[in-house]
Scaffold this active site. Structure first.
Site, mmCIF file in Angstrom:
data_model
loop_
_atom_site.group_PDB
_atom_site.id
_atom_site.type_symbol
_atom_site.label_atom_id
_atom_site.label_comp_id
_atom_site.label_asym_id
_atom_site.label_seq_id
_atom_site.Cartn_x
_atom_site.Cartn_y
_atom_site.Cartn_z
ATOM 1 C CG ASP A 207 50.037 40.455 39.194
ATOM 2 O OD1 ASP A 207 50.514 40.117 39.826
ATOM 3 O OD2 ASP A 207 48.937 40.916 38.784
ATOM 4 C CG ASP B 286 49.472 35.344 39.118
ATOM 5 O OD1 ASP B 286 49.081 34.988 40.495
ATOM 6 O OD2 ASP B 286 50.124 37.011 38.797
#
Length: 185
Positions: free
Chosen positions: A119, A135
């Protein structure tokens, strides 16, 4: 038309995965873990973390559980996609399902290959959880899917998605398995 839709679906799926994996690769190769690069001071930054859970750190360290749940969800979404008619009425729904599956698969690849998800996108201003390109595809598509389910698709459309009915070109619905003389066709 079916072949054209299949080529589009595969192309979009591959694009999402490649875009997701390429952005993650760029971050991993150009940043140290937990480093940040401000893009808009005190608002938005690239912040590299390794997420062993879901959003907001839910289920941290449960990589295999998340991988199994992701795999089951992918199979369910592919089943729904397979049941949807090829016509224009379901075009946006098919695209959204491809985006969800592509994003989920991008994160699943990380979980299986690395044991965590890379991330790196962080809205510092609101302290939003760090996320990635996959995402974005999943979240935006799910939101749009919910809106479609509320305002466009109705009960019979859900039956189509579950494989129980088909939608005819005139907008009517027909059971997939009609009983005739006590036997299923």
């Amino acid at each position: 038309m079916k072949k054209k839709n299949l080529i589009f679906a595969i192309g979009l799926f591959v694009f999402i995965i490649l875009f997701d994996q390429l952005t993650k690769l760029l971050v991993v190769h150009n940043m140290e873990l937990n480093d940040s690069v401000p893009l808009i001071s005190d608002v938005f930054e690239i912040h590299y973390i390794q997420n062993t859970g879901m959003a907001w750190g839910l289920f941290s360290g449960k990589t295999w559980l998340l991988a199994i749940v992701s795999g089951v969800m992918l199979v369910a979404l592919i089943y729904v996609y397979h049941n949807i008619s090829e016509g224009r009425y379901y075009r946006l729904l098919r695209i959204l399902l491809i985006c969800i599956v592509g994003g989920a698969y991008g994160n699943l690849l990380d979980r299986l290959r690395l044991g965590y998800v890379v991330d790196f996108l962080y809205f510092k201003l609101i302290n939003f959880p760090v996320f990635n390109v996959a995402d974005i595809f999943v979240t935006v598509s799910v939101i749009l899917l919910i809106i479609l389910m509320i305002f466009k698709y109705k009960g019979n459309d859900l039956d189509v998605m579950l494989g129980e009915k088909i939608r005819l070109e005139d907008g009517t619905y027909k059971d997939k398995k009609k009983k005739k003389d006590g036997k299923e066709e």
